[in-house]
Design a protein around this motif. Structure first.
Motif, short mmCIF file in Angstrom:
data_model
loop_
_atom_site.label_atom_id
_atom_site.label_comp_id
_atom_site.label_asym_id
_atom_site.label_seq_id
_atom_site.Cartn_x
_atom_site.Cartn_y
_atom_site.Cartn_z
N ASP A 41 0.84 -1.21 0.00
CA ASP A 41 0.00 0.00 0.00
C ASP A 41 0.87 1.26 0.00
O ASP A 41 0.51 2.27 -0.61
CB ASP A 41 -0.93 0.01 1.22
N ALA A 42 2.02 1.17 0.69
CA ALA A 42 2.95 2.32 0.70
C ALA A 42 3.48 2.58 -0.70
O ALA A 42 3.66 3.73 -1.12
CB ALA A 42 4.10 2.06 1.68
N TRP A 43 3.75 1.49 -1.44
CA TRP A 43 4.21 1.63 -2.83
C TRP A 43 3.17 2.37 -3.67
O TRP A 43 3.49 3.28 -4.45
CB TRP A 43 4.53 0.27 -3.45
N ILE A 44 1.91 1.99 -3.51
CA ILE A 44 0.84 2.62 -4.29
C ILE A 44 0.79 4.12 -3.99
O ILE A 44 0.69 4.95 -4.89
CB ILE A 44 -0.52 1.93 -3.98
N LYS A 45 0.88 4.47 -2.70
CA LYS A 45 0.85 5.89 -2.32
C LYS A 45 2.09 6.62 -2.85
O LYS A 45 2.01 7.75 -3.33
CB LYS A 45 0.76 6.04 -0.79
N TRP A 46 3.23 5.98 -2.74
CA TRP A 46 4.50 6.58 -3.19
C TRP A 46 4.48 6.80 -4.71
O TRP A 46 4.88 7.85 -5.19
CB TRP A 46 5.65 5.67 -2.79
N SER A 47 3.98 5.81 -5.45
CA SER A 47 4.01 5.92 -6.91
C SER A 47 3.05 7.00 -7.40
O SER A 47 3.22 7.54 -8.49
CB SER A 47 3.70 4.57 -7.57
#
Length: 307
Positions: A41-47
């Motif tokens: 989920d952090a990756w989704i927010k970061w991207s």
């Protein structure tokens, strides 16, 4: 796990910090599966973020994953209150000597994760970020969206709470491994006297079957009772597996040496140990809930030392 297209402009930076993000999330959640979800989920927010405005990616990503983990922790509270029998964290395999610093091994041990479970979500996040990863109060305040004064108070409360329940002493890894080997030999040989010598008189055994497999629903206390429990390993079937078909091996679990029991083509249980100042076994954590053995069964070994 997929992290999106490999040519995504933020991919390299995210991968640089991925181990840190998992290490934070796992200590906050006590579950490898939930920690992986929080990192995803952090990756989704970061991207999706405007990364041109991010001066410090490490702090920014830690803030994202901490908040995601806190949300999960708050929503998991009810499930843990209605859990059948003792709730233990999900064990993970750890790479040899991943935690060269004693504090790294200690901070991810089953015993410590059980203590962290008794903190409020905020106190747990503040303790992990401050004591384990060395973030300052101001950085943590930004990460958990609280005032610096509130963070200082939470840090103080958490530290006192942990120190009261978890006295610190230097753990000698080689002595612990030797004691674990002796424990396994005594248990599989049904040698109650040898087990008694290894156990602290007021040793406690915590077993987590989650209502899925038969386990003790309350802690088993005292050297004689715990020794008898483990001396039976070689004589009775367990979860439908006969002693002759059961395999036990020493592996790195949660920063220390633990045991993995397997048979009938599956992982059946893990046992990890907590030692007193004299090097005797003070507590055992036995996880048999199949839902919590997936990370061990997958065979992925994590490096949970501080990046």
């Amino acid at each position: 796990m997929t992290n999106g297209p490999s040519d995504h402009p933020g991919q390299r930076v995210f991968q640089e910090h991925r181990r840190l993000l998992f290490s934070v999330a796992y200590r906050l959640l006590g579950s490898a599966a939930d920690a992986e979800d929080a990192v995803q989920d952090a990756w989704i927010k970061w991207s999706a973020a405007d990364r041109s405005q991010v001066a410090d990616p490490r702090a920014y990503l830690t803030r994202i994953v901490s908040n995601l983990a806190l949300e999960r922790l708050r929503s998991a509270r009810h499930k843990r209150e209605t859990y059948v029998g003792p709730w233990l964290p999900e064990p993970v395999l750890t790479v040899p000597d991943a935690a060269e610093a004693v504090t790294d091994a200690e901070s991810v041990s089953m015993a410590m994760l059980v203590v962290l479970e008794t903190l409020s979500p905020l106190e747990r996040a503040v303790f992990v970020l401050k004591e384990v990863f060395g973030f300052g109060h101001a950085e943590i305040a930004e990460a958990v969206e609280r005032s610096e004064a509130a963070v200082r108070q939470a840090a103080h409360r958490a530290r006192e709470h942990v120190q009261a329940r978890r006295p610190r002493f230097t753990a000698d890894q080689s002595r612990q491994r030797e004691a674990t080997e002796r424990f396994l030999a005594a248990a599989t040989g049904g040698d109650v006297n040898a087990l008694m010598e290894l156990l602290s008189p007021d040793v406690t055994l915590w077993t987590d079957g989650g209502g899925k497999v038969r386990q003790a629903l309350r802690p088993v206390v005292g050297a004689a009772t715990v020794a008898a429990w483990f001396a039976a390993i070689g004589t009775i079937s367990y979860q439908g597996v006969e002693p002759a078909d059961m395999k036990a091996e020493l592996v790195g679990i949660n920063g220390g040496t633990g045991l993995v029991f397997s048979g009938a083509g599956r992982v059946i249980a893990t046992v990890t140990f907590d030692f007193d100042t004299e090097g005797r076994i003070a507590a055992l954590h036995n996880v048999a809930n199949p839902d919590k053995l997936r990370a061990v069964a997958d065979g992925t070994a994590y490096d949970l030392g501080r990046p």
